[in-house]
Design a protein around this motif. Structure first.
Motif, PDB file in Angstrom:
ATOM      1  N   GLU A 423       0.788  -1.288  -0.983  1.00 20.73           N
ATOM      2  CA  GLU A 423       0.243  -0.364   0.315  1.00 20.73           C
ATOM      3  C   GLU A 423       0.674   1.163   0.042  1.00 20.73           C
ATOM      4  O   GLU A 423       0.763   2.151  -1.004  1.00 20.73           O
ATOM      5  CB  GLU A 423      -0.534  -0.426   1.081  1.00 20.73           C
ATOM      6  N   LEU A 424       2.184   1.143   0.952  1.00 17.52           N
ATOM      7  CA  LEU A 424       3.005   2.634   1.026  1.00 17.52           C
ATOM      8  C   LEU A 424       3.731   2.425   0.038  1.00 17.52           C
ATOM      9  O   LEU A 424       3.705   3.897  -1.123  1.00 17.52           O
ATOM     10  CB  LEU A 424       3.197   2.348   2.091  1.00 17.52           C
ATOM     11  N   LYS A 425       3.984   1.500  -0.857  1.00 19.42           N
ATOM     12  CA  LYS A 425       4.358   1.885  -2.383  1.00 19.42           C
ATOM     13  C   LYS A 425       3.244   2.613  -3.281  1.00 19.42           C
ATOM     14  O   LYS A 425       4.228   3.369  -4.481  1.00 19.42           O
ATOM     15  CB  LYS A 425       4.875   0.701  -2.862  1.00 19.42           C
ATOM     16  N   GLU A 426       2.203   1.939  -3.018  1.00 17.68           N
ATOM     17  CA  GLU A 426       1.647   2.491  -4.146  1.00 17.68           C
ATOM     18  C   GLU A 426       0.904   4.373  -3.865  1.00 17.68           C
ATOM     19  O   GLU A 426       0.956   4.866  -4.862  1.00 17.68           O
ATOM     20  CB  GLU A 426      -0.034   1.449  -3.998  1.00 17.68           C
ATOM     21  N   THR A 427       1.152   4.227  -3.157  1.00 17.01           N
ATOM     22  CA  THR A 427       0.799   5.551  -2.236  1.00 17.01           C
ATOM     23  C   THR A 427       2.263   6.734  -2.466  1.00 17.01           C
ATOM     24  O   THR A 427       1.298   7.775  -3.758  1.00 17.01           O
ATOM     25  CB  THR A 427       0.624   5.608  -0.811  1.00 17.01           C
ATOM     26  N   VAL A 428       2.802   6.166  -3.306  1.00 15.48           N
ATOM     27  CA  VAL A 428       4.613   6.674  -3.452  1.00 15.48           C
ATOM     28  C   VAL A 428       4.452   7.119  -4.763  1.00 15.48           C
ATOM     29  O   VAL A 428       3.894   8.234  -5.627  1.00 15.48           O
ATOM     30  CB  VAL A 428       5.893   5.882  -2.822  1.00 15.48           C
ATOM     31  N   GLU A 429       3.539   5.723  -5.103  1.00 17.44           N
ATOM     32  CA  GLU A 429       3.747   5.982  -6.896  1.00 17.44           C
ATOM     33  C   GLU A 429       2.586   7.348  -7.617  1.00 17.44           C
ATOM     34  O   GLU A 429       2.905   7.312  -8.510  1.00 17.44           O
ATOM     35  CB  GLU A 429       4.126   4.569  -7.075  1.00 17.44           C
TER      36      GLU A 429
END
Lengths: 441, 441
Positions: A423-429
């Motif tokens: 989820e964190l990586k998706e938010t950062v993307e």
């Protein structure tokens, strides 16, 4: 047998205090968030009972790293503008993006990314200076991270405040709300001498003395800062801060690449701390902090990464190494800033700068259980003659396997326990896609 | 459909030549050890058939790193003597240990450790200077690693030779035996101006010209080297080498921290290469190589780690980063040595220094398939605005997942294919136990 929360058996324990000491086959007893015992494993087995016993047979345990200068949320701008001069970088890139995107959401997501990266690299406390410190505080608390969140003050308006009065008021209110929280402290954080005028600096100093808070400020970062201050008002910034009363044992002076011998003596006499940010200073060609001279004069020198937009990581293992290497070259003496000194800069010296030396920065009985484990069995740290040397000069941050803050395990065998990484990586993307949108001039 | 050995589909490919280029969703076709094709994945699928298709969806492929200055076997002494001045370190520690322990066995096991570490960090070729280069050659061949193995020459006797004549004879014999080997080249490697006298230097230069071999030498490493040369014979070492005819396009001058403007011009005019070893120079406080000035003058500057006893790793990703950072600070200009320049120093510039620019150093059709894959999906390399920036400024070497040398896969998803890692660690541990035995004065 005493029943305790957690018992960690380690191959090595580096307590930081006393210095230059490595215990072999030792154990740490943790109870109610604090260090209860530090003793030989064979004795620990007879003394304590715990349902949570952790065996770290090829690891060194030491105090969590204290990243003493960050702009955590700026991690969202990692690598967006490299290889530029400081003013080009700031004025034409960073400030433009911040002006367009700064929001509670930006700080929330950027701070999450930073906390996740820092925990994975063994940092258990960070000293931040950025907008929306209230949001950063929520994120640190949510993830169990210790943080010193600067009450930022700047003369000019931003989304966080209209003027220095409003910044100070918002800061005081935040300090009041958080002052009893176990994980959070709130130093004042006037941005820099060139962005905060005399009156708010004096007011901050009075309040800091009353409330016993540190004052975290960028100071003497570049030669240009000194030259323009001299041109404007005939004083070097440190001289001006001295006249305003800010050079004292609450001061956290960040960067300090431009120091006369008199200024080194002034800082030493005052009990102020320096935060050295070697990689940011190198990347922005800001100058060289004379760390060995400062340490020899008795100044407490801590270590910080600065923001990931000018580093480009939040890796305290790497920063320690760079500090040791560049410190030797600048002093023209390979024997200065030995490995243990670099490790102290990243731990107990950071704690001292933040006024937290009774709570964190070393593995001593009664202190908070802010602990990291580094696996030294990798090929890259073999042969192993001395764990301290291997940690500072050879280990990489992915060898940090386990991290505890106030006794809570936040990294377990490289797994972050308080994050959903996907989820964190998706938010950062999502932020990446937003930030690369063309900006109108 | 053309049948080929290996087809790699990658998210990004950084070919090095042309410079500053990143292909997205591209593929590399490999056949008989060479690069056969570099083209969009959608086209590659229609063009080639292979039983060995590798999908690297979050990775950047680039040319393998060339570590242009090593003493590979010294990895056995990693961290045994830190934080000492250069002469104390050499005379009272390194030379004492080498005198006691130097043997074919030491070089065999130390070189194995170094090759394993280098492959795990994305290095596919190393330029070595050490005793028993014949043994190092055997180890490189055994593990499939490319190596440029210096034919070492020193005036004084060691276990490898009695005098410079014997060193040269042994070197010529080794060169003769290996000259057709695909993976091995053999530059001459006179140790330094202060350890090799005029006659052998002249003889080496003649032989190097005849045989078209590079000459790999430590040159202007420290201010002390210059001072003592001036005191002894009134010449700076580079002046002496010039008079002896050695400043030419075969020269690989390692360190070069002490350079006058005239010397920079001399090196540029001659076509010589410099190997910059920033971390070793910093750790030993040897001085600062003026890399930006050298590059601006047109000198080919490659990158090396030096031995792990003075670094303390063989990490070319870390070395690139240090080179970019320190290069900016030394030039007082944050815009010099941008990420792509650092990456070129670690790849194509190394190939040029070794005379191998037609074979390795970039991903071009017809060159050897010396390739590395770096996984950029880790949190620490997010958000990803530019793969080149992330590789140089943020990635760590454990993100190197796959490595090929001449088309042979030597690292597969972090697993070394030509090593028994457990056995290697046991061997290294035996050396640790030996090396810490008290040495008689």
């Amino acid at each position: 047998m005493q029943i305790i929360d957690t018992l960690i058996h380690a191959r090595w324990i580096i307590p930081i205090e006393p210095t230059n000491l490595v215990y072999e086959h030792y154990s740490l007893a943790i109870h109610e968030g604090k260090i209860l015992g530090l003793l030989p494993t064979e004795l620990a087995i007879l003394t304590y009972h715990s349902d949570n016993i952790i065996e770290l047979k090829t690891h060194a345990l030491t105090a969590g790293f204290i990243n003493a200068h960050t702009h955590a949320a700026m991690t969202l701008m990692r690598g967006i503008a490299d290889d530029l001069t400081l003013m080009d970088w700031l004025q034409n890139h960073i400030w433009v993006l911040e002006n367009k995107w700064m929001s509670e959401e930006f700080v929330r997501d950027g701070t999450d990314l930073a906390i996740a990266e820092m925990l994975r690299g063994g940092t258990t406390c960070f000293n931040d200076m950025y907008f929306f410190p209230d949001v950063a505080a929520q994120r640190a608390i949510k993830h169990g991270m210790r943080a010193s969140l600067g009450l930022i003050v700047i003369d000019f308006p931003t989304v966080w405040g209209e003027n220095s009065d409003e910044y100070i008021q918002k800061g005081l209110s935040l300090h009041h709300n958080l002052k009893t929280h176990e994980l959070i402290t709130t130093p004042f954080a006037p941005h820099a001498p060139y962005t905060v005028s005399d009156e708010p600096l004096k007011r901050i100093n009075e309040l800091a003395q009353d409330l016993k808070l540190p004052v975290h400020i960028h100071l003497h970062e570049t030669a240009y800062e000194i030259e323009s201050a001299l041109a404007q008002n005939g004083e070097r910034p440190m001289e001006r801060l001295k006249n305003l009363g800010l050079i004292n044992d609450s001061l956290i002076a960040v960067h300090a690449t431009q120091l006369s011998n008199d200024e080194i003596q002034l800082l030493a006499d005052s009990g102020a701390s320096i935060v050295h940010c070697p990689e940011s200073n190198l990347k922005l060609a800001s100058g060289f902090c004379p760390v060995a001279k400062c340490l020899a004069a008795g100044i407490n020198v801590a270590l910080g990464t600065d923001g990931a937009a000018s580093n480009n990581d939040l890796d305290m293992l790497g920063e320690m190494r760079t500090a040791a290497l560049i410190g030797k070259a600048v002093a023209n003496d390979a024997s200065v800033i030995p490995a243990m000194t670099a490790l102290r800069m990243a731990t107990i010296n950071g704690a001292k700068a933040l006024g937290l030396e009774n709570k964190i920065g070393s593995l001593e009985i009664g202190k908070s259980a802010d602990i990291i484990a580094i696996d030294l069995s990798d090929l890259e740290t073999q042969p192993l003659y001395c764990p301290i040397s291997q940690i500072v000069y050879a280990a990489s941050r992915h060898q940090v396997t386990d991290v505890w803050v106030a006794g809570e395990q936040l990294l377990t065998s490289r797994h972050l326990t308080t994050f959903d990484l996907k989820e964190l990586k998706e938010t950062v993307e999502k932020w990446r896609v937003r930030l690369i949108q063309p900006t109108q001039a």
